[in-house]
Motif scaffolding. Structure first.
Motif, short mmCIF file in Angstrom:
data_model
loop_
_atom_site.label_atom_id
_atom_site.label_comp_id
_atom_site.label_asym_id
_atom_site.label_seq_id
_atom_site.Cartn_x
_atom_site.Cartn_y
_atom_site.Cartn_z
N VAL A 52 0.80 -1.24 0.00
CA VAL A 52 0.00 0.00 0.00
C VAL A 52 0.83 1.28 0.00
N LYS A 53 2.15 1.20 0.04
CA LYS A 53 2.97 2.40 0.23
C LYS A 53 2.79 3.43 -0.88
N ASP A 54 2.37 2.98 -2.07
CA ASP A 54 2.19 3.91 -3.18
C ASP A 54 0.75 4.44 -3.29
N ARG A 55 -0.12 4.05 -2.36
CA ARG A 55 -1.51 4.52 -2.43
C ARG A 55 -2.07 4.84 -1.04
N LEU A 56 -1.22 5.43 -0.21
CA LEU A 56 -1.62 5.72 1.17
C LEU A 56 -2.81 6.66 1.27
N HIS A 57 -3.00 7.49 0.24
CA HIS A 57 -4.06 8.49 0.32
C HIS A 57 -5.29 8.10 -0.50
N ARG A 58 -5.34 6.82 -0.86
CA ARG A 58 -6.55 6.27 -1.48
C ARG A 58 -7.37 5.56 -0.41
N SER A 59 -8.63 5.36 -0.70
CA SER A 59 -9.55 4.81 0.30
C SER A 59 -9.17 3.38 0.71
N ALA A 60 -9.22 3.12 2.01
CA ALA A 60 -8.99 1.76 2.51
C ALA A 60 -10.09 0.81 2.06
N MET A 61 -11.23 1.37 1.67
CA MET A 61 -12.35 0.53 1.24
C MET A 61 -12.09 -0.14 -0.11
N GLU A 62 -11.06 0.31 -0.84
CA GLU A 62 -10.71 -0.29 -2.12
C GLU A 62 -9.93 -1.59 -1.96
N LEU A 63 -9.42 -1.85 -0.77
CA LEU A 63 -8.56 -3.00 -0.54
C LEU A 63 -9.37 -4.29 -0.41
N SER A 64 -8.69 -5.42 -0.58
CA SER A 64 -9.34 -6.72 -0.37
C SER A 64 -9.63 -6.93 1.11
N GLY A 65 -10.45 -7.92 1.43
CA GLY A 65 -10.80 -8.18 2.83
C GLY A 65 -9.58 -8.46 3.69
N GLY A 66 -8.65 -9.27 3.17
CA GLY A 66 -7.44 -9.59 3.93
C GLY A 66 -6.57 -8.37 4.15
N LEU A 110 -6.07 -7.85 21.36
CA LEU A 110 -7.16 -8.81 21.39
C LEU A 110 -7.66 -9.01 19.96
N MET A 111 -7.86 -10.27 19.57
CA MET A 111 -8.32 -10.58 18.22
C MET A 111 -9.52 -11.52 18.31
N ASP A 112 -10.67 -11.05 17.80
CA ASP A 112 -11.90 -11.83 17.87
C ASP A 112 -12.15 -12.50 16.52
N GLU A 113 -11.69 -13.75 16.39
CA GLU A 113 -11.81 -14.51 15.14
C GLU A 113 -11.37 -13.66 13.94
N PRO A 114 -10.13 -13.19 13.94
CA PRO A 114 -9.70 -12.19 12.95
C PRO A 114 -9.64 -12.70 11.52
N ALA A 115 -9.68 -14.01 11.32
CA ALA A 115 -9.56 -14.55 9.96
C ALA A 115 -10.82 -15.29 9.51
N SER A 116 -11.88 -15.28 10.31
CA SER A 116 -13.05 -16.11 9.99
C SER A 116 -13.78 -15.64 8.74
N ALA A 117 -13.62 -14.36 8.38
CA ALA A 117 -14.30 -13.84 7.19
C ALA A 117 -13.39 -13.84 5.96
N ALA A 142 -5.53 -15.29 2.57
CA ALA A 142 -5.53 -14.15 3.49
C ALA A 142 -5.40 -14.62 4.94
N THR A 143 -6.05 -15.75 5.25
CA THR A 143 -5.95 -16.32 6.60
C THR A 143 -4.51 -16.68 6.94
N ALA A 144 -3.81 -17.29 5.98
CA ALA A 144 -2.41 -17.67 6.21
C ALA A 144 -1.55 -16.44 6.49
N LYS A 145 -1.83 -15.33 5.80
CA LYS A 145 -1.06 -14.10 6.04
C LYS A 145 -1.32 -13.54 7.44
N ILE A 146 -2.58 -13.61 7.88
CA ILE A 146 -2.91 -13.14 9.23
C ILE A 146 -2.21 -14.01 10.27
#
Length: 255
Positions: free
Chosen positions: A141-155, A174-181, A186-190
């Motif tokens: 993300v370093k080249d698009r810091l000022h673009r919306s976070a909503m454009e990113l994938s779920g992970g 604290l993490m409440d099932e952080p990879a369930s969605a 993406a889960t492996a990265k988390i």
């Protein structure tokens, strides 16, 4: 036998929703710079216990508590505790990614800007970069810091939320099932990220995924109907549980 320093201690803790007891006599030590997983069937009190560690349950009407939750030896339920400061020390990552409809930069900087001493622009930029690097998403993300976070994938959004939690330099995450969605990649990265973060932070994670608990955690707490059935090193619990109930749950006989 647990080793290391106990950053958190839960002592004789009870929680009620109105007259219904949701957690009963929970006592456990959570060691520093380790990952502690909370497992158990749906409705057993996992998320309720997790949210008790930074008093987020207080946002629900009719919640009362008894007992203590000690952070570095201080009871977080004392009347004079600054709850805003507590939640800076004990950060939270939710089940579904919840970025704000702002830029990536402003998402990560949000908690820092809410503090009493907002750093100068250059320092704030350094905080955002550090946090994104710690959350293993800077290169993406370093080249698009000022673009919306909503454009990113779920992970990616979930890692932005983790960066947002890290920006205020918490002691506990604290993490409440952080990879369930999230999907498996993406889960492996988390999970890889959790493994790295424990070098610096104390992490408590709720997960419904037994394999995930086995992969990422050092200690595991098994809850059933609001009671702590067993707590100990994850490897021992997964291979030689001390309770028949734990064994039945881990082997899939119920849950």
């Amino acid at each position: 036998m647990q080793t290391g320093i106990n950053r958190l201690e839960i002592k004789d803790f009870n929680l009620y929703y109105h007259r219904t007891k949701a957690l009963e006599d929970i006592s456990m030590m959570i060691p520093e710079k380790k990952v502690t997983a909370i497992i158990g069937p749906s409705g057993c009190g996992k998320s309720t216990l997790l949210r008790s560690i930074n008093r987020m349950n207080e946002m629900i009407d009719g919640v009362t508590v008894e007992g203590q939750v000690l952070l570095d030896g201080e009871d977080i339920y004392q009347q004079d505790i600054d709850v805003v400061e507590l939640r800076r020390k004990v950060g939270m990552v939710f089940q579904r990614p919840n970025p704000f409809p702002k830029s990536i930069f402003e998402n990560v900087a949000f908690g820092v800007r809410m503090g009493d001493n907002v750093p100068a622009k250059q320092k704030l930029e350094e905080v955002v970069e550090r946090s994104l690097k710690e959350a293993a998403i800077w290169d993406e993300v370093k080249d698009r810091l000022h673009r919306s976070a909503m454009e990113l994938s779920g992970g990616q959004q979930q890692r932005i939320c983790i960066a947002r939690a890290l920006a205020v330099e918490p002691e506990v995450i604290l993490m409440d099932e952080p990879a369930s969605a999230l999907d498996p990649i993406a889960t492996a990265k988390i999970e890889e990220l959790i493994f790295r973060l424990k070098e610096k932070y104390t992490i408590v994670i709720v997960t419904h995924n037994m394999q995930q608990a086995a992969r990422v955690s050092d200690f595991t707490a098994f809850l059933m109907l609001g009671k702590l059935v067993e707590f100990g090193p994850t490897e021992k619990m997964m291979t030689n549980p001390g309770s028949k109930l734990t064994e039945d749950y881990i082997t899939g006989r119920f849950g």
